[in-house]
Scaffold this motif. Structure first.
Motif, PDB file in Angstrom:
ATOM      1  N   VAL A  54      -8.494   0.770   0.344  1.00 30.06           N
ATOM      2  CA  VAL A  54      -7.854   0.863  -0.967  1.00 30.06           C
ATOM      3  C   VAL A  54      -8.775   0.217  -2.006  1.00 30.06           C
ATOM      4  O   VAL A  54      -9.404  -0.812  -1.726  1.00 30.06           O
TER       5      VAL A  54
ATOM      6  N   SER B 171      -9.140  -1.106  -6.079  1.00 30.21           N
ATOM      7  CA  SER B 171      -8.438  -1.464  -7.320  1.00 30.21           C
ATOM      8  C   SER B 171      -9.422  -1.964  -8.360  1.00 30.21           C
ATOM      9  O   SER B 171     -10.419  -2.591  -8.016  1.00 30.21           O
TER      10      SER B 171
ATOM     11  N   THR C 272       3.088   6.469  -5.270  1.00 31.03           N
ATOM     12  CA  THR C 272       2.894   6.637  -6.709  1.00 31.03           C
ATOM     13  C   THR C 272       2.197   7.962  -6.963  1.00 31.03           C
ATOM     14  O   THR C 272       1.306   8.341  -6.238  1.00 31.03           O
TER      15      THR C 272
ATOM     16  N   ASN D 271       6.190   0.178 -10.265  1.00 31.46           N
ATOM     17  CA  ASN D 271       7.224   0.757  -9.391  1.00 31.46           C
ATOM     18  C   ASN D 271       8.343  -0.245  -9.145  1.00 31.46           C
ATOM     19  O   ASN D 271       9.524   0.095  -9.182  1.00 31.46           O
TER      20      ASN D 271
ATOM     21  N   GLU E 129       0.837  -1.197   0.000  1.00 31.72           N
ATOM     22  CA  GLU E 129       0.000   0.000   0.000  1.00 31.72           C
ATOM     23  C   GLU E 129       0.876   1.252   0.000  1.00 31.72           C
ATOM     24  O   GLU E 129       0.505   2.273  -0.569  1.00 31.72           O
TER      25      GLU E 129
ATOM     26  N   LYS F  94       0.212  -0.571 -10.527  1.00 32.37           N
ATOM     27  CA  LYS F  94       1.110   0.537 -10.165  1.00 32.37           C
ATOM     28  C   LYS F  94       2.270   0.021  -9.335  1.00 32.37           C
ATOM     29  O   LYS F  94       3.419   0.425  -9.516  1.00 32.37           O
ATOM     30  N   ILE F  95       1.960  -0.867  -8.413  1.00 36.65           N
ATOM     31  CA  ILE F  95       3.016  -1.426  -7.562  1.00 36.65           C
ATOM     32  C   ILE F  95       4.017  -2.181  -8.428  1.00 36.65           C
ATOM     33  O   ILE F  95       5.225  -2.025  -8.292  1.00 36.65           O
TER      34      ILE F  95
ATOM     35  N   GLN G 254       3.651   1.516  -1.535  1.00 36.29           N
ATOM     36  CA  GLN G 254       4.042   1.696  -2.934  1.00 36.29           C
ATOM     37  C   GLN G 254       2.984   2.510  -3.660  1.00 36.29           C
ATOM     38  O   GLN G 254       3.289   3.370  -4.464  1.00 36.29           O
ATOM     39  N   LEU G 255       1.737   2.208  -3.358  1.00 40.07           N
ATOM     40  CA  LEU G 255       0.646   2.936  -3.997  1.00 40.07           C
ATOM     41  C   LEU G 255       0.656   4.395  -3.555  1.00 40.07           C
ATOM     42  O   LEU G 255       0.526   5.311  -4.363  1.00 40.07           O
TER      43      LEU G 255
ATOM     44  N   ASN H 199      -0.339  10.512  -8.095  1.00 39.85           N
ATOM     45  CA  ASN H 199      -1.789  10.392  -8.230  1.00 39.85           C
ATOM     46  C   ASN H 199      -2.316   9.069  -7.707  1.00 39.85           C
ATOM     47  O   ASN H 199      -3.327   8.563  -8.171  1.00 39.85           O
ATOM     48  N   GLY H 200      -1.617   8.476  -6.760  1.00 40.03           N
ATOM     49  CA  GLY H 200      -2.133   7.237  -6.160  1.00 40.03           C
ATOM     50  C   GLY H 200      -3.264   7.581  -5.212  1.00 40.03           C
ATOM     51  O   GLY H 200      -3.119   7.523  -4.002  1.00 40.03           O
ATOM     52  N   SER H 201      -4.366   8.004  -5.791  1.00 43.04           N
ATOM     53  CA  SER H 201      -5.418   8.607  -4.979  1.00 43.04           C
ATOM     54  C   SER H 201      -6.548   7.651  -4.642  1.00 43.04           C
ATOM     55  O   SER H 201      -7.524   8.054  -4.044  1.00 43.04           O
ATOM     56  N   ASP H 202      -6.426   6.394  -5.058  1.00 46.29           N
ATOM     57  CA  ASP H 202      -7.555   5.505  -4.797  1.00 46.29           C
ATOM     58  C   ASP H 202      -7.417   4.794  -3.457  1.00 46.29           C
ATOM     59  O   ASP H 202      -7.600   3.603  -3.347  1.00 46.29           O
TER      60      ASP H 202
ATOM     61  N   MET I 100      -4.328  -1.168  -8.760  1.00 42.69           N
ATOM     62  CA  MET I 100      -3.362  -0.836  -7.735  1.00 42.69           C
ATOM     63  C   MET I 100      -2.115  -1.686  -7.885  1.00 42.69           C
ATOM     64  O   MET I 100      -0.995  -1.192  -7.861  1.00 42.69           O
ATOM     65  N   LEU I 101      -2.335  -2.988  -8.085  1.00 42.90           N
ATOM     66  CA  LEU I 101      -1.187  -3.874  -8.213  1.00 42.90           C
ATOM     67  C   LEU I 101      -0.367  -3.522  -9.447  1.00 42.90           C
ATOM     68  O   LEU I 101       0.842  -3.653  -9.455  1.00 42.90           O
TER      69      LEU I 101
END
Lengths: 385, 166
Positions: A202, A204, A183, B8, A177, B4-5, A179-180, A185-188, B1-2
């Motif tokens: 969170v 997805s 990121t 990264n 999380e 993006k992870i 990592q998100l 704009n990791g706004s979710d 989400m995954l």
């Protein structure tokens, strides 16, 4: 091994070669250009139930006070020192199926997860009744009790748990999380603090291509999902977690931690039954398919070989020990039809071939045979019998 | 989400291994410009097809496998057949010249072995990869990698002792 060292010295370059600064810059530009623009997250307006929308709006409107990044970093630091853990994670799944498999229609199946830490080493076991897995000092093993068959690898990183693997190290959940959060704009995600607890939510979207929806909602990653974590504000221990998927505009809880105990007394990994016959995972990987055959032709070859149990063919497509576990059901089967192969979900190497076979008892079975691509371009059995 | 992870992690794996990847390609191709092109091409493919498994160890092996395949393609298609001394190339600095000499010397030494053994010995000694990583890159069991390495080293050892005696 002095002579080996001599040889090693002869093979050693005089200088440590590094990427030039120009090349490094070229790669940086490539990575930047290939980052897909982050999408705004309209998920609250997506298929979530009204009750959930209300709850999430409340979460979003509550002043957080501390950034997600700060909280998660603190949690990571604290959890890095966490000792042994025993937890029960309940998942809507089938007891013998893969650990990543979920079925929204299935009942909850308790997963007994045990984590043992010794210095910097972490061992774990996961048991869901019909299937179990363990990482110990000898590597990673997974087995199906009913069939007395298992797989073993010396590779401690072998992934056999899918998403569930994140629960073998609770700090990994938060790392993921984090990592998100880091990121752009990791706004979710959203967070609130209340009564000494941090509530992190969170969201997805489903990962993969669902032009054919066969794999939609078959795993958490392949579902639109909402993950909620409850963390102790003072010691940052994970207290509970739930995962819900959104299906047909309904929110369905598919995973929950029903119990978590830190540093329980006398915790040990589950015992591997002595009756299990283990296959080396390396041996599984060298089965390479039949060169020149596409997926449909491979399926046809496999079902044809079932009729006389032709091991010359079957041994190229399916591990003999695994194959033998199907022998009593499929030997003598007659292929009735094969459909067009299709892909679905997030595994680009996996293809499904619809089939109908008549088993030797006269019954007809129709399913999708899953074949996976090998390094040499062939296809081998992955599931669906 | 995954996604993006994974992205990264993929970026991190690329950045952390860039030097190793360049070295890996250079000692196969003996040409830095070509090595850079192969690594860059592999990174583009890697970004387009990031592995589905959230596991940095496998990301690394996957990336090396792509560079390995890129090198093999170059060698197979003869893109490197132009001899360096056959063209009027600009003078290169001493270090670059030394690197090429090393690459040629190591290539010649490993050329005494069958390709399969040479590859494992090169990966273990020059590229400093573990047997698990080698097995993932070449899609072979780790035990096979170990035995090929042992065979290769024994042959080189024998060659070396013959050379010393002669």
């Amino acid at each position: 091994m002095d002579e080996y060292n001599d040889i090693k010295d002869m093979l050693k370059p005089r200088r440590d070669i590094r990427a030039s600064e120009n090349f490094r810059e070229r790669v940086r530009e490539t990575l930047d250009n290939n980052r897909k623009p982050a999408t705004a997250t309209p998920w609250i307006l997506g298929g979530v139930s009204l009750g959930t929308v209300a709850a999430i709006l409340i979460i979003l409107l509550v002043p957080v006070g501390t950034s997600a990044r700060e909280i998660l970093k603190s949690a990571l630091t604290t959890l890095a020192h966490t000792g042994n853990i025993a937890m029960t994670v309940e998942v809507r799944t089938l007891i013998r199926d893969n650990f990543s498999f979920i079925s929204p229609e299935a009942d909850f199946v308790p997963h007994d997860i045990r984590i043992i830490r010794s210095d910097s080493t972490i061992f774990w076991s996961v048991d869901k009744g019909g299937r179990a897995a363990e990482k110990n000092s000898e590597g990673v093993s997974m087995w199906i009790k009913e069939f007395n068959v298992g797989w073993h690898s010396d590779d401690p990183d072998l992934d056999v748990l899918g998403y569930l693997g994140i629960f073998t190290r609770p700090e990994k959940i938060l790392e993921a999380e984090l990592q998100l959060a880091l990121t752009e704009n990791g706004s979710d995600y959203s967070m609130k603090k209340k009564d000494g607890r941090i509530y992190l939510t969170v969201h997805s979207r489903a990962e993969g291509d669902f032009t054919n929806p066969y794999m939609l909602n078959k795993s958490i990653a392949e579902s639109e999902n909402i993950r909620q974590y409850v963390i102790d504000e003072h010691n940052f221990r994970l207290l509970s977690a739930t995962v819900s998927i959104i299906k047909d505009s309904r929110e369905i809880e598919v995973l929950k931690i029903s119990e978590i105990n830190y540093n329980p007394e006398n915790l040990s990994l589950i015992r591997i039954p002595s009756s299990i016959r283990f296959i080396a995972a390396d041996i599984v990987s060298v089965i390479d398919g039949i060169p020149g055959l596409d997926a449909r032709e491979t399926a046809a070859a496999m079902f044809s070989a079932f009729y006389t149990w032709d091991t010359d063919i079957l041994d190229k497509l399916i591990n003999p020990i695994v194959g033998n576990s199907y022998r009593s059901s499929y030997e003598g089967a007659t292929l009735l039809s094969l459909g067009e192969p299709f892909m679905s979900g997030n595994n680009k190497d996996l293809i499904f071939v619809p089939y109908s076979v008549r088993l030797k008892d006269g019954s007809v079975k129709s399913m999708n045979l899953a074949l996976i691509k090998t390094g040499s371009g062939g296809w081998v059995f992955s599931g669906g019998l | 989400m995954l996604d993006k992870i994974k992205r990264n992690i993929a970026d991190k794996v690329i950045e952390e291994n860039l030097d190793y990847l360049i070295r890996f390609a250079f000692f196969r191709l003996q040409d830095m410009a070509m090595a850079e092109d192969v690594v860059h091409g592999a990174i583009l493919k890697f970004i387009d097809n990031t592995p589905s498994i959230l596991n940095t160890g496998k990301f690394k092996s996957y990336l090396f496998r792509m560079v390995y395949n890129g090198c093999q393609d170059c060698l197979r298609t003869g893109k490197l057949r132009i001899k360096l001394d056959s063209i009027d190339e600009p003078a290169c600095d001493d270090e670059a010249e030394q690197d090429i000499e090393d690459a040629v010397r190591i290539g010649e030494l490993l050329g005494r072995l069958p390709d399969k053994e040479a590859e494992i010995v090169r990966m273990r000694t020059v590229d400093e990869l573990s047997f698990v990583e080698i097995s993932r890159i070449l899609s072979i069991p780790a035990t096979t990698a170990k035995s090929r390495f042992k065979n290769g080293i024994n042959k080189l050892r024998k060659d070396l002792s013959t050379y010393k005696m002669s």
